[in-house]
Design a protein around this motif. Structure first.
Motif, PDB file in Angstrom:
ATOM      1  N   THR A  45       0.835  -1.198   0.000  1.00  0.00           N
ATOM      2  CA  THR A  45       0.000   0.000   0.000  1.00  0.00           C
ATOM      3  C   THR A  45       0.872   1.251   0.000  1.00  0.00           C
ATOM      4  OG1 THR A  45      -1.801  -1.131   1.145  1.00  0.00           O
ATOM      5  CG2 THR A  45      -1.773   1.276   1.282  1.00  0.00           C
ATOM      6  N   LYS A  54      -2.638   5.770  -5.712  1.00  0.00           N
ATOM      7  CA  LYS A  54      -3.649   5.675  -4.666  1.00  0.00           C
ATOM      8  C   LYS A  54      -5.008   5.272  -5.243  1.00  0.00           C
ATOM      9  CE  LYS A  54      -5.316   8.166  -0.614  1.00  0.00           C
ATOM     10  NZ  LYS A  54      -6.707   7.798  -0.724  1.00  0.00           N
ATOM     11  N   ASP A  55      -5.239   5.602  -6.514  1.00  0.00           N
ATOM     12  CA  ASP A  55      -6.494   5.230  -7.160  1.00  0.00           C
ATOM     13  C   ASP A  55      -6.709   3.724  -7.169  1.00  0.00           C
ATOM     14  OD1 ASP A  55      -4.215   5.376  -9.000  1.00  0.00           O
ATOM     15  OD2 ASP A  55      -5.633   4.747 -10.547  1.00  0.00           O
ATOM     16  N   ILE A  57      -5.744   1.635  -4.869  1.00  0.00           N
ATOM     17  CA  ILE A  57      -6.125   1.240  -3.515  1.00  0.00           C
ATOM     18  C   ILE A  57      -7.578   1.591  -3.261  1.00  0.00           C
ATOM     19  CG2 ILE A  57      -5.662   1.594  -1.048  1.00  0.00           C
ATOM     20  CD1 ILE A  57      -2.770   2.422  -2.004  1.00  0.00           C
ATOM     21  N   ASP A  58      -7.969   2.802  -3.645  1.00  0.00           N
ATOM     22  CA  ASP A  58      -9.357   3.245  -3.451  1.00  0.00           C
ATOM     23  C   ASP A  58     -10.329   2.348  -4.200  1.00  0.00           C
ATOM     24  OD1 ASP A  58      -8.432   5.303  -1.875  1.00  0.00           O
ATOM     25  OD2 ASP A  58      -8.433   6.772  -3.505  1.00  0.00           O
ATOM     26  N   ASN A  59      -9.975   1.908  -5.414  1.00  0.00           N
ATOM     27  CA  ASN A  59     -10.842   1.023  -6.192  1.00  0.00           C
ATOM     28  C   ASN A  59     -11.005  -0.331  -5.514  1.00  0.00           C
ATOM     29  OD1 ASN A  59     -11.251   2.925  -8.181  1.00  0.00           O
ATOM     30  ND2 ASN A  59      -9.637   2.131  -9.500  1.00  0.00           N
ATOM     31  N   GLN A  60      -9.976  -0.824  -4.879  1.00  0.00           N
ATOM     32  CA  GLN A  60     -10.040  -2.122  -4.213  1.00  0.00           C
ATOM     33  C   GLN A  60     -10.960  -2.087  -3.006  1.00  0.00           C
ATOM     34  OE1 GLN A  60      -8.741  -5.025  -5.337  1.00  0.00           O
ATOM     35  NE2 GLN A  60      -8.193  -3.822  -7.125  1.00  0.00           N
ATOM     36  N   LYS A  61     -11.045  -0.947  -2.334  1.00  0.00           N
ATOM     37  CA  LYS A  61     -11.891  -0.840  -1.146  1.00  0.00           C
ATOM     38  C   LYS A  61     -13.377  -0.892  -1.508  1.00  0.00           C
ATOM     39  CE  LYS A  61      -8.606   1.761   1.630  1.00  0.00           C
ATOM     40  NZ  LYS A  61      -8.281   3.037   2.229  1.00  0.00           N
ATOM     41  N   THR A  62     -13.714  -0.436  -2.704  1.00  0.00           N
ATOM     42  CA  THR A  62     -15.119  -0.378  -3.091  1.00  0.00           C
ATOM     43  C   THR A  62     -15.547  -1.553  -3.964  1.00  0.00           C
ATOM     44  OG1 THR A  62     -14.565   0.989  -5.009  1.00  0.00           O
ATOM     45  CG2 THR A  62     -15.179   2.132  -2.972  1.00  0.00           C
TER      46      THR A  62
END
Length: 65
Positions: A45, A54-55, A57-62
């Motif tokens: 991370t 960072k995009d 990482i953000d996509n993986q969370k959603t």
């Protein structure tokens, strides 16, 4: 052949790292009582953030895979 390890939200990773890094990771894991998997998650991370991804990482969370 794929082995079902019962991992719903994780992927098995097979790779090689420098022996010194492995020993340091193992020591840190023992000292902190944090699994190597969680430490590697944190390191990857941080690396993605460092490289401006960072995009990802953000996509993986959603989006659960």
């Amino acid at each position: 052949m794929s082995i079902d390890r019962g991992l719903k939200y994780r992927k098995v990773l097979s790779n090689a790292i420098k022996t010194e890094l492995w020993h340091s990771l193992d020591d840190l894991s023992k000292e902190t009582r944090i699994s190597k998997s969680k430490l590697l998650d944190e390191a990857i991370t941080d690396l993605l953030i460092k490289h401006g991804r960072k995009d990802l990482i953000d996509n993986q969370k959603t989006t659960p895979k």
